[in-house]
Enzyme design. Structure first.
Site, PDB file in Angstrom:
ATOM      1  N   ARG A  27      -0.796   7.060  -3.231  1.00 26.47           N
ATOM      2  CA  ARG A  27      -0.950   6.678  -1.661  1.00 26.47           C
ATOM      3  C   ARG A  27      -0.696   8.129  -1.018  1.00 26.47           C
ATOM      4  O   ARG A  27       0.378   8.149  -0.345  1.00 26.47           O
ATOM      5  CB  ARG A  27       0.143   5.572  -1.351  1.00 26.47           C
ATOM      6  CG  ARG A  27      -0.451   4.294  -1.850  1.00 26.47           C
ATOM      7  CD  ARG A  27       0.243   3.158  -1.409  1.00 26.47           C
ATOM      8  NE  ARG A  27      -0.495   1.822  -1.444  1.00 26.47           N
ATOM      9  CZ  ARG A  27      -0.076   0.689  -1.308  1.00 26.47           C
ATOM     10  NH1 ARG A  27       1.332   0.569  -0.538  1.00 26.47           N
ATOM     11  NH2 ARG A  27      -0.876  -0.194  -1.252  1.00 26.47           N
ATOM     12  N   GLN A  53      -6.892   7.646   0.615  1.00 22.13           N
ATOM     13  CA  GLN A  53      -6.857   6.303   1.273  1.00 22.13           C
ATOM     14  C   GLN A  53      -8.009   5.589   1.205  1.00 22.13           C
ATOM     15  O   GLN A  53      -8.142   4.409   1.181  1.00 22.13           O
ATOM     16  CB  GLN A  53      -6.320   6.623   3.053  1.00 22.13           C
ATOM     17  CG  GLN A  53      -4.910   6.926   3.103  1.00 22.13           C
ATOM     18  CD  GLN A  53      -4.794   7.082   4.739  1.00 22.13           C
ATOM     19  OE1 GLN A  53      -5.645   7.269   5.416  1.00 22.13           O
ATOM     20  NE2 GLN A  53      -3.469   7.271   4.758  1.00 22.13           N
ATOM     21  N   ASP A  82      -8.238   3.635  -1.959  1.00 19.55           N
ATOM     22  CA  ASP A  82      -7.033   2.514  -1.924  1.00 19.55           C
ATOM     23  C   ASP A  82      -7.295   1.365  -2.056  1.00 19.55           C
ATOM     24  O   ASP A  82      -7.163   0.646  -1.043  1.00 19.55           O
ATOM     25  CB  ASP A  82      -5.883   3.060  -1.036  1.00 19.55           C
ATOM     26  CG  ASP A  82      -4.538   2.326  -1.036  1.00 19.55           C
ATOM     27  OD1 ASP A  82      -4.454   1.551  -2.163  1.00 19.55           O
ATOM     28  OD2 ASP A  82      -3.638   2.738  -0.346  1.00 19.55           O
ATOM     29  N   SER A  85      -4.686  -1.316  -0.959  1.00 15.99           N
ATOM     30  CA  SER A  85      -4.675  -1.723   0.301  1.00 15.99           C
ATOM     31  C   SER A  85      -5.630  -2.421   1.067  1.00 15.99           C
ATOM     32  O   SER A  85      -5.538  -3.454   1.852  1.00 15.99           O
ATOM     33  CB  SER A  85      -4.596  -0.219   1.108  1.00 15.99           C
ATOM     34  OG  SER A  85      -3.232   0.411   0.891  1.00 15.99           O
ATOM     35  N   TYR A 145       5.905   1.662  -0.732  1.00 19.91           N
ATOM     36  CA  TYR A 145       6.714   0.393  -1.052  1.00 19.91           C
ATOM     37  C   TYR A 145       8.127   0.601  -0.983  1.00 19.91           C
ATOM     38  O   TYR A 145       8.563   1.452  -0.558  1.00 19.91           O
ATOM     39  CB  TYR A 145       6.729   0.202  -2.639  1.00 19.91           C
ATOM     40  CG  TYR A 145       5.298  -0.059  -3.096  1.00 19.91           C
ATOM     41  CD1 TYR A 145       4.503  -1.290  -3.004  1.00 19.91           C
ATOM     42  CD2 TYR A 145       4.316   0.896  -3.600  1.00 19.91           C
ATOM     43  CE1 TYR A 145       3.296  -1.367  -3.391  1.00 19.91           C
ATOM     44  CE2 TYR A 145       3.297   0.688  -4.290  1.00 19.91           C
ATOM     45  CZ  TYR A 145       2.634  -0.437  -3.900  1.00 19.91           C
ATOM     46  OH  TYR A 145       1.352  -0.541  -4.329  1.00 19.91           O
TER      47      TYR A 145
END
Length: 523
Positions: free
Chosen positions: A122, A127, A130, A133, A231
């Site tokens: 991450r 991104q 990802d 996500s 996280y």
């Protein structure tokens, strides 16, 4: 090389790792594309659409695994699928490496390269790949839709001829990607939305989306989410008790609870206990997005919807992204396509598995007959937010002492400047004639007074620049008025021009200010 996508064999899985649109982009990278017949049907992509996009439709999964060099999947492959791997193949899929040692051993034995999409680091550059996500975003949105489907009232408040309907009150526990998606959906539907997260840095994000962040009367230093891969970290027992006490306080008030709290490689923390469920109103709904890891709610049953004795519906489905298969497939296939772009820097249809690349190395779990999980930390890590510095409030005595010290420092500077200026005037006076000195001293004093007057002007309605220019213009007008009665026509003319031009500047400044202020007025 050929990239192929088989039909998902996991029960109820409707997503597909390649869409007609992503196939067109993969072909631009130099790849041939193939898909098993019917692989995209559950997501709304027919074989005809794939054929129109130039994708080869293969009848059986065995034929596809045999002919494709790169396999793109959604779900973790089972033992039978792993048997098709060879040292010449690359598998890109969700793989769950932390709990799938058998799968990694099988891939290692086959010599295949495996890229786990949930292991994409991450960092900013990654991104676009990802997938966690992407899927969490859909899960959060779908959780609110599922809650509305099981909730017996409107989300938004209404006043109608038939009576008043209060707005629903929604609590979102965990403000990660899924939580923020749920918050956005809930607020857009008109519900009163509350959100809680152990990471203090997400409070501003929550409030910016129109929700209210639930604060605890408990101080604990939490590690920034950016430093832990996005996280939450594990909380202390004292913090957990304060958190549960707050939830018990909120349980009788809220209508819908959406829990999203997960910590990597751990069972989901239990945040909504049985007594909290018992305290909720009949007709309330709990959507547990952590059901696959045991659930955040004590009573959650994985992949089932249950109704408690007091009428609370608890939904423990684990296939929320699959319930929006078309959208989920579109986003996931785009993640795959971006991964392939990084794997194909030359756009020649040949994989360059660069283990020096942070993103590729981080996502690779087996490579050339070796298990490469867990990966080393990326060279470019996410930057954690700096903790806000709290400025201690000064006591009256400290404020007075600070004011005295500032006054003394200012006086010292002014005395020093005056002393230096006086010394320079004396030095000039030693060599300059008296007539020059008379005019020079007036000039120096004018500069000094003008400086003090101009920089002492307070800019309450003007910009600082307007305040300074208006102050300068005022001094010019004052000087011009003193000279306008002179006997010289040239001096009178210049003074009149000065008054006219500086007057335009001053009044123009006020008019501009008025127009600027009018831009921000509602009426």
């Amino acid at each position: 090389m050929k990239i192929g996508t088989p039909k998902e064999i996991f029960d109820g899985e409707a997503r597909v790792a390649m869409t007609p649109d992503s196939a067109l982009q993969l072909q631009k990278l130099g790849y041939d594309c193939a898909i098993e017949s019917g692989a995209g049907a559950a997501a709304g992509f027919s074989d005809a659409l794939y054929e129109a996009a130039g994708v080869e439709v293969v009848k059986t999964a065995a034929d596809l695994w045999a002919t494709a060099d790169i396999i793109a999947k959604v779900r973790q492959p089972d033992a039978n699928e792993l048997e098709h791997l060879t040292d010449a193949k690359t598998l890109i899929s969700f793989f769950n490496p932390a709990a799938n040692t058998e799968g990694m051993d099988a891939a290692k034995a086959k010599g295949a390269n495996v890229i786990a999409m949930e292991m994409v680091p991450r960092i900013s550059r990654a991104q676009k790949m990802d997938a966690l996500s992407s899927m969490a975003n859909i899960a959060g949105y779908r959780a609110v839709i599922e809650a509305g489907n099981n909730f017996g009232r409107f989300f938004t408040g209404q006043i109608t001829a038939a009576g008043k309907v209060p707005p629903a009150k929604v609590l979102v526990v965990g403000a990660g990607v899924a939580g923020l998606a749920a918050i956005g959906t809930s607020t857009s539907l008109g519900a009163i939305t509350l959100a809680f997260d152990v990471r203090p840095e997400v409070a501003e994000q929550v409030e910016s989306m129109g929700a209210e962040f639930v604060y605890l009367d408990f101080e604990e230093e939490q590690q920034d989410g950016a430093a832990t891969g996005g996280y939450a970290s594990v909380s202390s027992p004292e913090f957990r008790e304060a958190q549960l006490a707050k939830f018990r306080e909120l349980a009788p008030e809220v209508d819908i609870v959406i829990t999203t709290a997960l910590i990597p490689n751990r069972e989901a923390p239990e945040l909504w206990t049985a007594d909290m469920v018992a305290a909720m109103k009949p007709g309330s709904v709990i959507i547990d997005l952590a059901a696959e890891k045991g659930g955040n709610c004590k009573l959650t049953v994985m992949d089932e919807k249950i109704v408690t004795e007091n009428g609370v519906t608890i939904v423990g489905y684990t296939d929320f992204p699959s319930r929006m298969a078309a959208q989920a497939s579109s986003l996931y296939s785009t993640n795959i396509r971006h991964m392939m772009t990084d794997l194909t820097p030359e756009k020649d249809g040949q994989i360059n598995h660069d283990m020096e690349d942070d993103v590729i190395r981080g996502a690779t779990v087996t490579h050339k007959g070796e298990i490469t999980f867990p990966p080393p930390p990326p060279k470019v890590a996410a930057i954690a937010a700096k903790p806000k510095e709290t400025v201690p409030e000064l006591t009256p005595e400290e404020k007075r002492a600070a004011e005295v010290a500032a006054f003394k420092a200012q006086t010292k500077n002014q005395v020093t400047l005056l002393a230096v200026g006086g010394a320079l005037l004396l030095l000039v006076g030693l060599v300059a004639p008296a007539s020059f000195m008379q005019h020079f001293i007036v000039f120096v004093l004018a500069v000094f007074v003008g400086f003090q007057v101009i920089w002492g002007v307070a800019h309450s309605l003007h910009t600082p620049l307007m305040a300074v220019t208006n102050a300068i213009s005022s001094i010019i007008i004052l000087g011009a008025l003193m000279q306008i009665g002179s006997g010289s026509f040239l001096v009178i003319l210049l003074a009149a021009l000065s008054v006219f031009m500086t007057g335009i500047n001053i009044f123009g400044g006020f008019l501009v200010t008025r127009r600027m202020l009018a831009m921000f007025q509602k009426s």
